[in-house]
Design an enzyme around this catalytic site. Structure first.
Site, mmCIF file in Angstrom:
data_model
loop_
_atom_site.group_PDB
_atom_site.id
_atom_site.type_symbol
_atom_site.label_atom_id
_atom_site.label_comp_id
_atom_site.label_asym_id
_atom_site.label_seq_id
_atom_site.Cartn_x
_atom_site.Cartn_y
_atom_site.Cartn_z
ATOM 1 N N HIS A 19 6.380 -23.082 -6.701
ATOM 2 C CA HIS A 19 5.813 -22.222 -5.632
ATOM 3 C C HIS A 19 6.677 -21.173 -5.353
ATOM 4 O O HIS A 19 7.976 -21.381 -5.253
ATOM 5 C CB HIS A 19 5.668 -23.033 -4.335
ATOM 6 N N GLU A 70 8.551 -29.442 0.706
ATOM 7 C CA GLU A 70 9.311 -28.943 -0.423
ATOM 8 C C GLU A 70 10.407 -28.623 -0.243
ATOM 9 O O GLU A 70 10.829 -28.073 1.177
ATOM 10 C CB GLU A 70 8.313 -27.852 -0.913
#
Lengths: 296, 402
Positions: A256, A214
């Site tokens: 996140h 990510e």
């Protein structure tokens, strides 16, 4: 074979009487994980599914014996105390499922655990599954066999959902997984992408590893360094998500807590460094099975 | 949450860190009033979160009222790197003898707080990193006991005031749950250390234990949040079960996004763009939130006008109850006025997904909604293509706006 845990591991669940705690207890028992005790202060004496509940870890150990793994399923602001209780009880492996723990609390837990040689997985980790062997945490939910199958591929993702998504792609192509690990979405996590590559390197069942990367952080750079240093020699396939966010202002936080635009490195840098090290960086997520079959 | 400079100074002051006297102004009139409390020269600074204020002309030393009025007139309401200037701080100018860079943040590799220090103050630290990396000092901090005083006083043996400053900075960092505290420059002004600038990012996961801190709500990518961003941010405030809308970013496209899961939300956005679509927003719910949280997030997301399609998608869930969360979506959807005619694509998998789809199918049929259900065997990228195609057809029929 499996990495990190085996089917003989004796598990204690902190926060076992909460909504998620109750749910995960039955799921684990059904899968064959040895859940031997639960802890919720003030609720000692209760039973969840078939598991006895105690007021403290010490009390649980004195009644049921040795504990190998503690799973933490408590509210975020209680997590620090719960983890320190497990550290003080010298539990060698602590899995933290809890999301949204303040970073300062997490850094204290990780610091103390490292000092005492205790492994922490998470926070915000969905868990670990070695299909047909054992699972820890909520990975795979009530019916892991729908998605996970035994095989030669190791899988790593911050995201619990993507662990399942990748496993499903792999399973439906006829391959399977050795161990799938959700490392957690937080800024600071106990077990990193690189830590797991070292484990997968040692595991004879694992022939290749797929990782879902990510935006934010430098986990992929550390992984590339391991390949460069010859510490990880198996094929590594990486898909990197969050390119859309590179246009957003620096410091923007995405899903996140650890996915922060421009923090430490950019996606472009990650791709470059990974490719230079010899990792396969995929442009299309759905190509994972095809690419895997080329390298194993 | 990233703070304005002036909010940062207010927090630094709580541990006794001094800053040059300043007044924050919201209008030209306030600037003129504030000027009476200061002596020229003064420094006028726009208060924005993301721009490099110095480089883009947002910080100026000012010698007289005429210059000040011209600066304020020019700056209020303009966009500095896409951010509207709403506040200007008018600060006392100080004579700087020496400048330093100092910050405390987290090192994700060491997994602990780290003090970053450089003699090259007042410069962009990322630039210093590139040109003079050996001029940057990094010292890890034990998060339980704080900075090692022996080590600090040894490193800064020629500058005891810096050593003391570090302890105060740590006090701010740990007491208020910061993700970053940065003072650049930290200035030596007649033997005193002063924070001439202040950049603080608070840890979002700890905000609710600092309700006493008076900070203004912020948008996801701009200082001034949209109503939707503020409302979405409130969903999780008093309920820790799962999360919904923790991040809500207002974007300028026409496809509404309700993503599920941190990782899948990124994959979804990337594939939506790859398919030629433009998202109206980014947001995400995860961790098995109760239906009412998803309902609220649905209502907020779909309250935007000009939407030509909606995608509800996530990876195969492990422990999120799909029936529960999609029930929340339906409860939110029926509240939207006017009733959405645009296509809705749902792509989910996981616990109770088949029951959820049965419910949705019946709901769409009886209440007349254009809902397309894709199972977990259809990749997220295909779902993205589908919503882009359907929304294009919708726009052909109904035009670009509702």
């Amino acid at each position: 074979m499996a990495i990190l845990i085996d089917k003989f591991a004796r598990v204690l669940i902190q926060g076992i009487t909460g909504r998620s705690g109750v749910q995960v207890t039955s799921e684990l028992l059904n899968y064959g994980t040895k859940v031997v005790a639960g802890v919720t202060p003030g609720k000692g004496g209760q039973v969840v599914d078939t598991v006895p509940v105690f007021n403290s870890i010490q009390e649980a150990i004195s009644k049921v014996g040795k504990i190998d793994v503690v799973m933490v399923y408590v509210p975020p602001y209680s997590a620090k105390d719960a983890v320190f209780e497990a550290i003080n009880a010298k539990i060698p492996f602590i899995h933290i499922f809890v999301e949204r723990i303040p970073i300062l609390d997490t850094s204290k837990m990780l610091f103390e655990a490292k000092k005492q040689g205790i492994r922490i997985l998470g926070p915000a980790s969905v868990g670990i599954i070695s299909p047909q062997e054992v699972k820890i945490g909520s990975i795979g939910g009530p019916d892991p066999n729908q998605v996970f199958a035994k095989g030669p591929i190791g899988v790593i993702s911050r995201s619990g959902g993507m662990c399942s998504e990748i496993a499903m792609l792999i399973s439906s192509s006829g391959l399977g997984q050795s161990t799938v690990v959700g490392i957690g979405g937080d800024l600071l996590i106990g077990t990193s992408f690189a830590d797991l590559l070292l484990e997968f390197e040692q595991d004879i069942q694992t022939k290749a590893v797929v990782a879902f990367g990510e935006v934010g952080g430098r986990a992929e750079i550390e992984a590339a360094n391991l390949i460069d240093e010859g510490q990880f020699t198996k094929p590594l396939l990486v898909y990197l998500a969050g390119r859309f966010a590179e246009k957003l202002p620096k410091d923007t936080n995405l899903g996140h807590a650890g996915a922060i635009v421009g923090m430490e490195t950019t996606i472009e840098d990650k791709i470059k460094v990974l490719r230079q090290a010899g990792a396969i960086v995929l442009e299309d997520f759905t190509q994972i099975p095809t690419e895997l079959k080329k390298v194993i | 949450m990233k703070l304005y400079e002036f909010e940062g100074h207010e927090i630094l002051a709580k541990t006794g860190i001094q800053s040059p006297f300043f007044v924050v102004c919201e209008s030209l009139d306030e600037v003129i009033q504030a000027r009476k409390r200061l002596k020229f020269p003064i420094v006028a600074k726009v208060q924005t979160l993301y721009g490099r204020r110095g480089k883009s002309g947002g910080i100026k030393k000012i010698n007289n009222q005429k210059q000040l009025i011209a600066f304020a007139k020019q700056m209020f309401g303009t966009r500095l790197q896409n951010e509207i200037v709403k506040y200007i701080s008018v600060a006392q100018y100080v004579d700087i003898a020496q400048e330093y860079y100092i910050s405390i943040t987290y090192d994700t590799k060491l997994k602990m707080p780290v003090l970053v220090y450089s003699d090259y103050g007042g410069m962009d630290i990322d630039e210093v990193k590139k040109t003079d990396p050996d001029k940057i000092l990094r010292i890890g901090i034990d998060p339980i006991v704080g900075p090692n005083q022996k080590e600090i006083s040894k490193v800064f043996k020629n500058n005891t005031s810096i050593a003391q400053f570090i302890l105060r900075l740590w006090d701010v960092f740990s007491r208020f749950d910061c993700r970053l505290v940065e003072v650049n420059p930290l200035a030596k002004v007649t033997n005193e250390l002063m924070a001439v600038d202040a950049k603080i990012i608070l840890d979002d996961s700890a905000l609710s234990r600092h309700k006493d801190l008076e900070v203004m709500p912020k948008g996801a990518i701009s200082a001034i949040p949209t109503d939707r961003e503020v409302m979405a941010g409130k969903i999780d405030e008093d309920d820790y079960r799962g999360s919904a809308g923790t991040t809500f970013i207002e974007l300028d496209g026409d496809i509404a996004v309700l993503a599920s899961g941190g990782g899948a939300s990124l994959l979804l956005m990337d594939s939506l763009i790859a398919a030629g679509g433009r998202a109206a927003n980014y947001t995400e719910y995860s961790g098995n939130p109760p239906a009412e949280k998803v309902q609220k997030l649905t209502e907020i997301t779909l309250s935007k006008s000009g939407i030509s399609g909606c995608i509800v998608a996530g990876a195969v869930a492990n422990f999120t109850d799909i029936y529960e969360t999609l029930t929340g979506f339906v409860l939110g959807l029926v509240k939207i006025k006017p009733k959405p005619k645009y296509p809705i694509v749902v792509r989910r998998g996981g616990p109770r997904q088949p029951e959820a789809y049965k419910m949705l199918e019946k709901f769409a049929r009886t209440k007349n909604f254009d809902i397309h259900l894709l199972g977990p065997e259809i990749p997220i990228s295909e779902a993205s293509k589908k919503i882009v195609e359907l929304s294009q057809e919708y726009k052909k029929i109904y035009g670009n706006s509702n």
